[in-house]
Scaffold this active site. Structure first.
Site, PDB file in Angstrom:
ATOM      1  N   CYS A  49      46.326  44.826  32.401  1.00 55.92           N
ATOM      2  CA  CYS A  49      44.863  44.833  32.352  1.00 55.92           C
ATOM      3  C   CYS A  49      44.460  44.910  30.890  1.00 55.92           C
ATOM      4  CB  CYS A  49      44.310  46.026  33.134  1.00 55.92           C
ATOM      5  SG  CYS A  49      42.520  46.246  32.959  1.00 55.92           S
ATOM      6  N   GLY A  50      43.870  43.845  30.370  1.00 59.68           N
ATOM      7  CA  GLY A  50      43.527  43.791  28.956  1.00 59.68           C
ATOM      8  C   GLY A  50      42.516  44.839  28.544  1.00 59.68           C
ATOM      9  N   ASN A  51      41.427  44.958  29.298  1.00 59.99           N
ATOM     10  CA  ASN A  51      40.425  45.975  28.982  1.00 59.99           C
ATOM     11  C   ASN A  51      41.004  47.374  29.141  1.00 59.99           C
ATOM     12  OD1 ASN A  51      38.169  44.228  28.414  1.00 59.99           O
ATOM     13  ND2 ASN A  51      38.090  43.775  30.594  1.00 59.99           N
TER      14      ASN A  51
ATOM     15  N   ASN B 265      43.549  35.962  39.997  1.00 61.65           N
ATOM     16  CA  ASN B 265      42.236  36.155  39.390  1.00 61.65           C
ATOM     17  C   ASN B 265      41.630  34.784  39.130  1.00 61.65           C
ATOM     18  OD1 ASN B 265      42.418  39.209  38.678  1.00 61.65           O
ATOM     19  ND2 ASN B 265      44.309  38.349  37.873  1.00 61.65           N
TER      20      ASN B 265
ATOM     21  N   GLU C 200      37.940  39.063  40.085  1.00 64.50           N
ATOM     22  CA  GLU C 200      39.244  39.688  39.915  1.00 64.50           C
ATOM     23  C   GLU C 200      39.884  39.987  41.261  1.00 64.50           C
ATOM     24  OE1 GLU C 200      40.333  42.473  36.882  1.00 64.50           O
ATOM     25  OE2 GLU C 200      38.274  42.513  36.117  1.00 64.50           O
ATOM     26  N   ARG C 201      41.166  39.696  41.348  1.00 66.12           N
ATOM     27  CA  ARG C 201      41.886  40.009  42.584  1.00 66.12           C
ATOM     28  C   ARG C 201      41.874  41.522  42.787  1.00 66.12           C
ATOM     29  NH1 ARG C 201      48.463  39.663  41.430  1.00 66.12           N
ATOM     30  NH2 ARG C 201      48.394  40.903  39.522  1.00 66.12           N
TER      31      ARG C 201
ATOM     32  N   CYS D 114      37.168  40.910  31.982  1.00 65.60           N
ATOM     33  CA  CYS D 114      38.596  40.904  32.302  1.00 65.60           C
ATOM     34  C   CYS D 114      39.329  40.434  31.052  1.00 65.60           C
ATOM     35  CB  CYS D 114      38.887  39.980  33.478  1.00 65.60           C
ATOM     36  SG  CYS D 114      40.650  39.828  33.875  1.00 65.60           S
ATOM     37  N   GLY D 115      40.048  41.355  30.414  1.00 70.98           N
ATOM     38  CA  GLY D 115      40.704  41.030  29.155  1.00 70.98           C
ATOM     39  C   GLY D 115      41.810  40.006  29.297  1.00 70.98           C
ATOM     40  N   THR D 116      42.683  40.182  30.300  1.00 74.99           N
ATOM     41  CA  THR D 116      43.739  39.190  30.499  1.00 74.99           C
ATOM     42  C   THR D 116      43.142  37.851  30.911  1.00 74.99           C
ATOM     43  OG1 THR D 116      44.062  39.959  32.784  1.00 74.99           O
ATOM     44  CG2 THR D 116      45.519  40.881  31.088  1.00 74.99           C
TER      45      THR D 116
END
Length: 288
Positions: free
Chosen positions: A76-78, A199, A217-218, A226-228
């Site tokens: 999770c990027g964030n 996602n 997002e899933r 969503c960072g990623t």
């Protein structure tokens, strides 16, 4: 009745309940239901999910991330930016550059600090994964990247599949505000071609250095950021010839902006804010 102390944090509106597992205890078998309970906006604290900041054998800290439906994600990027902020400010790490273990691998974080508080975090997300096996995605054919058409509601949508430690389907549209986010999003998320679900990102290219971004997002549905997903969107834009390697791209998400670059060396860099919302103690009971 059980309880734990928490910190609620967000990266561009993508909020999670963070639990310091150096100090707190939650039974492994209870993690999924606790994540679902604590994330509930009506009967819990309310968030997009729960993130555990854990001890690690291979890095100063480990991140475990659970969606608000209780499912565990690999990255999770964030969340990583918030973990970086928490870890630095709580002295779980040494220095401003350190590593974080995730289920998708080890990433490197670098924090910007003012008055002993982290204001920005840059995460080296590593190289994108582009094969069906890595994403994962069912089907035949191994091209340099996967670009497929998906028929929905008598309209054909082309998506590019990218994994940034978790799977993404990136769709380019003329206007993200009118994209079928809440209709096509869940249909594609749960399609059988994605055995781990996916996602779904809708992207509007503004120029060679900016894009608008919306995400389904899933496990969470519509979120502010969503960072990623932002990383996957920039990778997909470059793969499709819409943007260039090495440039820092501004991704305009519903919750704010992220700066993303896919370097010539192959790694994706993500830079953005991380903020604390509140702290407290959460009480819960697991029914037998």
């Amino acid at each position: 009745m059980s309880q734990f102390s928490f910190t609620k944090m967000h990266g561009l509106g993508n909020s999670y309940i963070y639990v310091n597992m150096f100090e707190e205890q939650i039974r492994e078998e209870d993690l999924a239901i606790v994540a679902e309970k604590v994330s509930n906006i009506n009967t819990g604290i309310g968030a997009d999910g729960m993130i555990l900041i854990c001890p690690s054998d291979v890095a100063p800290v480990k991140m475990r991330m659970f969606n608000n439906d209780g499912s565990e994600g690999k990255s999770c990027g964030n969340g990583l930016r918030c973990v970086a902020k928490y870890a630095y400010e709580h002295k779980l790490v040494e220095g401003k550059v350190f590593t974080i273990e995730t289920l998708a691998g080890i990433v490197t974080a670098e924090v910007t600090v003012e008055d002993d508080k982290v204001t920005l975090a840059k995460i080296d997300m590593g190289a994108p994964r582009l094969t069906r096996e890595e994403i994962p995605m069912l089907g035949e054919g191994e091209t340099p990247f996967i670009r497929e058409n998906f028929l929905y509601n008598n309209h054909r949508y082309a998506f590019t599949a990218v994994s940034m430690g978790n799977p993404h389907a990136v769709i380019f549209v003329d206007d993200v505000e009118n994209a079928p986010l809440t209709t096509l999003g869940p249909v594609l998320e749960t399609h059988e071609m994605f055995p781990e679900r996916v996602n779904v990102e809708f992207i509007e290219i503004l120029n060679d250095e900016e894009m608008n971004f919306r995400v389904w997002e899933r496990g969470s549905g519509v979120t502010q950021a969503c960072g990623t997903g932002a990383c996957a969107a920039v990778v997909a834009a470059i793969l499709n010839g819409k943007m260039e390697h090495g440039k820092e791209i501004t991704v305009h998400l519903a919750g704010g902006d992220l700066m993303i670059a896919w370097t010539e060396e192959g790694n994706v860099l993500m830079k953005g804010p991380a903020e604390i919302i509140c702290r407290g103690v959460y009480e819960y009971k697991i029914e037998a």
